[in-house]
Write a protein that holds these residues in place. Structure first.
Motif, PDB file in Angstrom:
ATOM      1  N   LEU A 232       1.669  13.236  -9.619  1.00 23.91           N
ATOM      2  CA  LEU A 232       2.657  12.260  -9.170  1.00 23.91           C
ATOM      3  C   LEU A 232       3.776  12.922  -8.372  1.00 23.91           C
ATOM      4  CD1 LEU A 232       3.905   9.511  -8.955  1.00 23.91           C
ATOM      5  CD2 LEU A 232       4.752   9.724 -11.304  1.00 23.91           C
ATOM      6  N   VAL A 233       4.288  14.034  -8.875  1.00 24.59           N
ATOM      7  CA  VAL A 233       5.379  14.727  -8.180  1.00 24.59           C
ATOM      8  C   VAL A 233       4.913  15.233  -6.824  1.00 24.59           C
ATOM      9  CG1 VAL A 233       6.895  16.747  -8.252  1.00 24.59           C
ATOM     10  CG2 VAL A 233       6.623  15.306 -10.289  1.00 24.59           C
ATOM     11  N   ARG A 234       3.696  15.773  -6.784  1.00 26.60           N
ATOM     12  CA  ARG A 234       3.161  16.252  -5.514  1.00 26.60           C
ATOM     13  C   ARG A 234       3.111  15.124  -4.488  1.00 26.60           C
ATOM     14  NH1 ARG A 234      -1.980  18.600  -6.879  1.00 26.60           N
ATOM     15  NH2 ARG A 234      -2.901  16.538  -6.600  1.00 26.60           N
ATOM     16  N   ASN A 235       2.700  13.936  -4.921  1.00 32.16           N
ATOM     17  CA  ASN A 235       2.620  12.799  -4.013  1.00 32.16           C
ATOM     18  C   ASN A 235       4.014  12.307  -3.625  1.00 32.16           C
ATOM     19  OD1 ASN A 235       2.223   9.698  -3.370  1.00 32.16           O
ATOM     20  ND2 ASN A 235       0.239  10.707  -3.111  1.00 32.16           N
ATOM     21  N   ALA A 236       4.922  12.286  -4.586  1.00 34.09           N
ATOM     22  CA  ALA A 236       6.278  11.790  -4.328  1.00 34.09           C
ATOM     23  C   ALA A 236       7.025  12.646  -3.315  1.00 34.09           C
ATOM     24  CB  ALA A 236       7.062  11.731  -5.631  1.00 34.09           C
ATOM     25  N   LEU A 237       6.712  13.933  -3.274  1.00 32.22           N
ATOM     26  CA  LEU A 237       7.422  14.855  -2.389  1.00 32.22           C
ATOM     27  C   LEU A 237       6.746  15.012  -1.026  1.00 32.22           C
ATOM     28  CD1 LEU A 237       8.500  17.628  -4.928  1.00 32.22           C
ATOM     29  CD2 LEU A 237       9.839  15.696  -4.062  1.00 32.22           C
ATOM     30  N   LYS A 238       5.666  14.279  -0.793  1.00 25.77           N
ATOM     31  CA  LYS A 238       5.029  14.318   0.518  1.00 25.77           C
ATOM     32  C   LYS A 238       5.921  13.660   1.560  1.00 25.77           C
ATOM     33  CE  LYS A 238       0.091  14.245  -0.713  1.00 25.77           C
ATOM     34  NZ  LYS A 238      -1.160  13.443  -0.637  1.00 25.77           N
ATOM     35  N   GLY A 239       5.668  13.992   2.815  1.00 28.05           N
ATOM     36  CA  GLY A 239       6.379  13.337   3.899  1.00 28.05           C
ATOM     37  C   GLY A 239       5.831  11.940   4.137  1.00 28.05           C
ATOM     38  N   GLU A 240       6.469  11.208   5.039  1.00 31.65           N
ATOM     39  CA  GLU A 240       6.020   9.865   5.352  1.00 31.65           C
ATOM     40  C   GLU A 240       4.806   9.894   6.274  1.00 31.65           C
ATOM     41  OE1 GLU A 240       6.822   6.951   4.122  1.00 31.65           O
ATOM     42  OE2 GLU A 240       8.135   8.012   2.744  1.00 31.65           O
ATOM     43  N   ALA A 241       4.012   8.847   6.187  1.00 28.72           N
ATOM     44  CA  ALA A 241       2.847   8.680   7.052  1.00 28.72           C
ATOM     45  C   ALA A 241       2.761   7.211   7.430  1.00 28.72           C
ATOM     46  CB  ALA A 241       1.578   9.121   6.315  1.00 28.72           C
ATOM     47  N   PRO A 242       2.095   6.880   8.544  1.00 27.62           N
ATOM     48  CA  PRO A 242       1.926   5.479   8.918  1.00 27.62           C
ATOM     49  C   PRO A 242       1.294   4.685   7.783  1.00 27.62           C
ATOM     50  CG  PRO A 242       1.241   6.914  10.707  1.00 27.62           C
ATOM     51  CD  PRO A 242       1.494   7.799   9.524  1.00 27.62           C
ATOM     52  N   LEU A 243       1.607   3.407   7.708  1.00 34.35           N
ATOM     53  CA  LEU A 243       1.183   2.551   6.601  1.00 34.35           C
ATOM     54  C   LEU A 243      -0.294   2.693   6.267  1.00 34.35           C
ATOM     55  CD1 LEU A 243       1.764   0.305   4.568  1.00 34.35           C
ATOM     56  CD2 LEU A 243       1.386  -1.354   6.407  1.00 34.35           C
ATOM     57  N   ILE A 244      -1.147   2.625   7.260  1.00 28.89           N
ATOM     58  CA  ILE A 244      -2.590   2.633   7.020  1.00 28.89           C
ATOM     59  C   ILE A 244      -3.094   3.983   6.509  1.00 28.89           C
ATOM     60  CG2 ILE A 244      -3.321   3.376   9.334  1.00 28.89           C
ATOM     61  CD1 ILE A 244      -5.533   1.216   9.144  1.00 28.89           C
ATOM     62  N   LEU A 245      -2.299   5.040   6.675  1.00 33.40           N
ATOM     63  CA  LEU A 245      -2.721   6.386   6.274  1.00 33.40           C
ATOM     64  C   LEU A 245      -2.031   6.885   5.002  1.00 33.40           C
ATOM     65  CD1 LEU A 245      -2.689   8.105   9.794  1.00 33.40           C
ATOM     66  CD2 LEU A 245      -4.665   7.149   8.587  1.00 33.40           C
ATOM     67  N   ARG A 246      -1.133   6.093   4.458  1.00 40.23           N
ATOM     68  CA  ARG A 246      -0.310   6.566   3.332  1.00 40.23           C
ATOM     69  C   ARG A 246      -1.121   7.023   2.133  1.00 40.23           C
ATOM     70  NH1 ARG A 246       4.471   2.031   3.241  1.00 40.23           N
ATOM     71  NH2 ARG A 246       5.678   2.858   4.991  1.00 40.23           N
ATOM     72  N   SER A 247      -2.152   6.273   1.803  1.00 38.33           N
ATOM     73  CA  SER A 247      -2.914   6.592   0.590  1.00 38.33           C
ATOM     74  C   SER A 247      -3.569   7.959   0.647  1.00 38.33           C
ATOM     75  CB  SER A 247      -3.990   5.516   0.357  1.00 38.33           C
ATOM     76  OG  SER A 247      -3.388   4.268   0.105  1.00 38.33           O
TER      77      SER A 247
END
Length: 302
Positions: A232-247
């Protein structure tokens, strides 16, 4: 009380008593260099985390004055900005829908739903100032018919729906909302006092199945809190990505982890019938159905 270093991100986590998800998240965020503000109703249980350099505060998410005081204290620690708010504090509730006590139900909603709403409202200003992230800890129970968990399912379903709308409302202000679809994760639930069936319960016929259900989350594909927190922390600290690519490449809108998470996610593509069938058999409702049929047959013979 120590505060963040210049430029250091901050995270406020509710429900951080040792042994649960909140505590594991504190340790993992701290490990990743984020300044952690750990909270609990009794901050004395957070002494070890305070010794590690984390900020520790008293917080009862069901009490408006406690939330207000916490908000003021966090503002002093962070200078009025909060990068991440994790609404983790929660209450389990395992009881057949026909046996519930409504006062007990209200207490569960106060913690699991209204506490989340109150925290998001109170800390919106600090999150907007940081263009931050809200993480609301929900559950697979939000989308599965978790037998004997109707109240808990209802609270987590409410959190999912609330978070989905909150995501759109806060988007113009640069605040992101992540909802965790949490599966079975190791916690202290098995050591807590559990509800019991009243003598006139419809489910006394299968009392043993109900009693097994009380600790189901601790005995079925259960994932350690450290592993869950790390993901969870690894995912929370990721940068932003376009909506369709977020997952795949950025901070997810919906974060799936814990025991059964992948299977339930896959099951959602088949419609309600598949999860209904699995839950019905997993929690032995088919056995109860046979018992009732036998009772009915016996009545006719008499």
């Amino acid at each position: 009380m120590t505060g963040p270093l210049p430029g250091q991100k901050t995270v406020l986590i509710t429900g951080c008593t040792p042994g649960g998800i909140g505590h594991a998240l504190c340790l993992e965020f701290h490990k990743q260099g984020v300044h952690v503000i750990a909270t609990a109703r009794n901050p004395a249980v957070l002494a070890e985390m305070a010794d590690m350099g984390m900020s520790t505060l008293a917080l009862d998410v069901t009490n408006a004055e406690s939330i207000k005081t916490c908000h003021e204290e966090v503002a002093q620690i962070t200078g009025g900005k909060l990068d991440i708010l994790v609404n983790n504090a929660g209450r389990t509730h395992t009881h057949p829908a026909t046996d519930i006590d409504l006062d007990d139900v209200r207490e569960t909603f106060e913690t699991n739903v209204f506490g989340v709403m109150a925290m998001c409202k109170a800390f919106a200003d600090q999150l907007i100032a940081a263009r931050g992230l809200i993480i609301n800890i929900a559950s697979l129970a939000a989308i599965t018919p978790y037998v004997f968990g109707s109240v808990y399912c209802a609270t987590k379903g409410a959190v999912v729906s609330y978070s989905r709308t909150l995501r759109l409302e806060l988007k113009p202000f640069g605040v992101r909302v992540m909802t965790t679809m949490t599966g079975t994760v190791r916690s202290q639930i098995a050591s807590k006092t559990h509800r019991t069936l009243p003598e006139n319960s419809l489910y006394m016929r299968v009392k043993e199945f109900f009693e097994r259900r009380l600790t189901f989350s601790q005995n079925n594909a259960t994932v350690g809190t450290e592993e869950y927190a790390r993901k969870l922390v690894r995912n929370a600290l990721k940068g932003e990505a376009p909506l369709i690519l977020r997952s795949w490449f950025g901070r997810a809108d919906y974060f799936w982890a814990g025991g059964w998470a992948r299977l339930v996610w896959a099951g959602t593509f088949f419609g309600d019938w598949l999860l209904d069938l699995v839950m019905y058999r997993m929690f032995k409702m088919n056995v109860l159905e046979r018992v009732l049929a036998q009772e009915e047959a016996q009545k006719k013979l008499n």
